[in-house]
Motif scaffolding. Structure first.
Motif, PDB file in Angstrom:
ATOM      1  N   VAL A  21      13.784 -33.359   4.787  1.00 31.53           N
ATOM      2  CA  VAL A  21      14.172 -31.953   4.647  1.00 31.53           C
ATOM      3  C   VAL A  21      14.136 -31.618   3.162  1.00 31.53           C
ATOM      4  O   VAL A  21      14.519 -32.437   2.328  1.00 31.53           O
ATOM      5  CB  VAL A  21      15.595 -31.713   5.185  1.00 31.53           C
ATOM      6  N   THR A  22      13.676 -30.408   2.837  1.00 31.48           N
ATOM      7  CA  THR A  22      13.617 -30.033   1.430  1.00 31.48           C
ATOM      8  C   THR A  22      13.920 -28.554   1.268  1.00 31.48           C
ATOM      9  O   THR A  22      14.027 -27.814   2.246  1.00 31.48           O
ATOM     10  CB  THR A  22      12.237 -30.375   0.825  1.00 31.48           C
ATOM     11  N   SER A  23      14.043 -28.124   0.031  1.00 31.43           N
ATOM     12  CA  SER A  23      14.333 -26.725  -0.264  1.00 31.43           C
ATOM     13  C   SER A  23      13.078 -25.877  -0.068  1.00 31.43           C
ATOM     14  O   SER A  23      11.956 -26.385   0.035  1.00 31.43           O
ATOM     15  CB  SER A  23      14.811 -26.590  -1.713  1.00 31.43           C
ATOM     16  N   TYR A  64      23.802 -23.404  -1.220  1.00 25.50           N
ATOM     17  CA  TYR A  64      22.736 -24.307  -1.622  1.00 25.50           C
ATOM     18  C   TYR A  64      21.916 -23.653  -2.722  1.00 25.50           C
ATOM     19  O   TYR A  64      21.625 -22.470  -2.671  1.00 25.50           O
ATOM     20  CB  TYR A  64      21.836 -24.671  -0.448  1.00 25.50           C
ATOM     21  N   SER A  67       8.349 -31.338   6.745  1.00 24.90           N
ATOM     22  CA  SER A  67       9.141 -32.283   7.536  1.00 24.90           C
ATOM     23  C   SER A  67       8.272 -33.070   8.507  1.00 24.90           C
ATOM     24  O   SER A  67       8.460 -34.269   8.707  1.00 24.90           O
ATOM     25  CB  SER A  67      10.240 -31.538   8.305  1.00 24.90           C
ATOM     26  N   TYR A 126      23.951 -29.923  -0.431  1.00 20.06           N
ATOM     27  CA  TYR A 126      23.936 -28.923   0.629  1.00 20.06           C
ATOM     28  C   TYR A 126      25.354 -28.807   1.153  1.00 20.06           C
ATOM     29  O   TYR A 126      25.949 -29.786   1.586  1.00 20.06           O
ATOM     30  CB  TYR A 126      23.001 -29.391   1.741  1.00 20.06           C
ATOM     31  N   CYS A 185      20.694 -32.081   6.989  1.00 20.42           N
ATOM     32  CA  CYS A 185      21.018 -31.882   5.578  1.00 20.42           C
ATOM     33  C   CYS A 185      22.401 -32.425   5.236  1.00 20.42           C
ATOM     34  O   CYS A 185      22.587 -33.059   4.191  1.00 20.42           O
ATOM     35  CB  CYS A 185      20.931 -30.401   5.226  1.00 20.42           C
ATOM     36  N   HIS A 196      22.429 -35.172   2.624  1.00 19.15           N
ATOM     37  CA  HIS A 196      22.691 -34.635   1.295  1.00 19.15           C
ATOM     38  C   HIS A 196      24.074 -34.028   1.150  1.00 19.15           C
ATOM     39  O   HIS A 196      24.379 -33.448   0.116  1.00 19.15           O
ATOM     40  CB  HIS A 196      21.642 -33.560   0.943  1.00 19.15           C
ATOM     41  N   ASP A 210      20.897 -28.192   9.842  1.00 15.49           N
ATOM     42  CA  ASP A 210      22.191 -28.319   9.158  1.00 15.49           C
ATOM     43  C   ASP A 210      22.703 -29.746   9.254  1.00 15.49           C
ATOM     44  O   ASP A 210      23.190 -30.326   8.276  1.00 15.49           O
ATOM     45  CB  ASP A 210      23.235 -27.386   9.789  1.00 15.49           C
ATOM     46  N   GLN A 251      19.979 -31.264  -4.746  1.00 16.36           N
ATOM     47  CA  GLN A 251      19.831 -31.365  -3.303  1.00 16.36           C
ATOM     48  C   GLN A 251      21.156 -31.202  -2.568  1.00 16.36           C
ATOM     49  O   GLN A 251      21.218 -31.323  -1.355  1.00 16.36           O
ATOM     50  CB  GLN A 251      19.209 -32.708  -2.915  1.00 16.36           C
TER      51      GLN A 251
END
Length: 247
Positions: A154-156, A52, A147, A22, A71, A75, A68, A20
């Motif tokens: 937040v995720t990939s 990422y 989300s 970032y 994240c 992360h 941004d 995760q």
């Protein structure tokens, strides 16, 4: 900058931070300065770089966007000897809804101006935009629904796609995402890019129906055509504000 940032990310991803991590490389004044809700490219300085999940993207004049900020605060990893996250903009509690409003407006513009796969010739858009451009809409839909549904997490892209496939069945957006997920393992067939481009309008309607459900709008109230639905839901989102459990 690219070489060093990518090397740092590769090292950090194998440590306790995990996949995760970032990384957003830019001037300190950009990272800790005012955020731009939509992000978006403007020509000129400052030069910045995202790293990422073993990928990187170099940008010119790309300000720190709201995702941004989220994240990096959640992360990000301090690389300068001091943690500047306390000096970064605060993440609004309803950031997902703020971002949704901007994206609905941009979608409405794309549909109204017949941009790319929203035009009369999606097969031409498939050629001109390529797989990256065509897949951007369905992937964004999946990430945003993730989300909205999971209290602003937040995720990939990969995790958002898999989450959607695990939780939603028998709609056009699912078919698009299944095809896109296959591209990431088996490569891209040109005919499949056109296939997904042709599904973009209905995939967008699927996305808007999910938004309506999250906003407690009944299916019968939503207009059936895409542009009217976008205008209607933009008004709904502006009127009702944040959903319970979404902020």
């Amino acid at each position: 900058m690219i070489e060093r940032a990518f090397h740092l990310w590769s090292v950090l991803a194998n440590m306790k931070y995990g996949s995760q991590v970032y990384m957003y490389v830019a001037l300190n004044s950009v990272v800790s300065g005012p955020m731009n809700l939509a992000g978006g490219g403007t020509n000129g300085e400052p030069r910045s770089l995202r790293v990422y999940r073993n990928k990187w993207r170099e940008m010119e004049g790309y300000p720190l966007s709201l995702p941004d900020t989220v994240c990096l605060r959640r992360h990000g990893v301090a690389l300068t000897g001091e943690d500047i996250r306390s000096r970064m903009p605060t993440v609004p509690s309803d950031w997902v809804n703020q971002y949704l409003g901007i994206q609905l407006s941009e979608l409405k513009q794309a549909v109204n101006q017949k941009i790319g796969p929203f035009g009369d010739r999606p097969q031409e858009a498939a050629v001109n935009w390529g797989p990256e451009g065509i897949m951007s809409y369905p992937i964004w839909f999946a990430r945003h629904l993730y989300s909205l549904s999971l209290a602003g997490e937040v995720t990939s892209k990969e995790r958002a796609i898999q989450w959607y496939l695990d939780n939603h069945h028998k709609d056009t957006l699912r078919i698009s995402l299944e095809t896109i997920l296959k591209w990431r393992t088996n490569g891209v067939e040109p005919s499949e890019v056109e296939f997904v481009a042709n599904l973009t309008r209905e995939s967008t309607m699927d996305f808007l129906r999910h938004i309506a459900r999250l906003k407690n709008v009944t299916y019968g109230e939503i207009p059936s055509d895409l542009l009217s639905t976008l205008e209607f839901l933009s008004l709904v989102c502006n009127s009702y504000g944040t959903n319970e459990g979404t902020s």
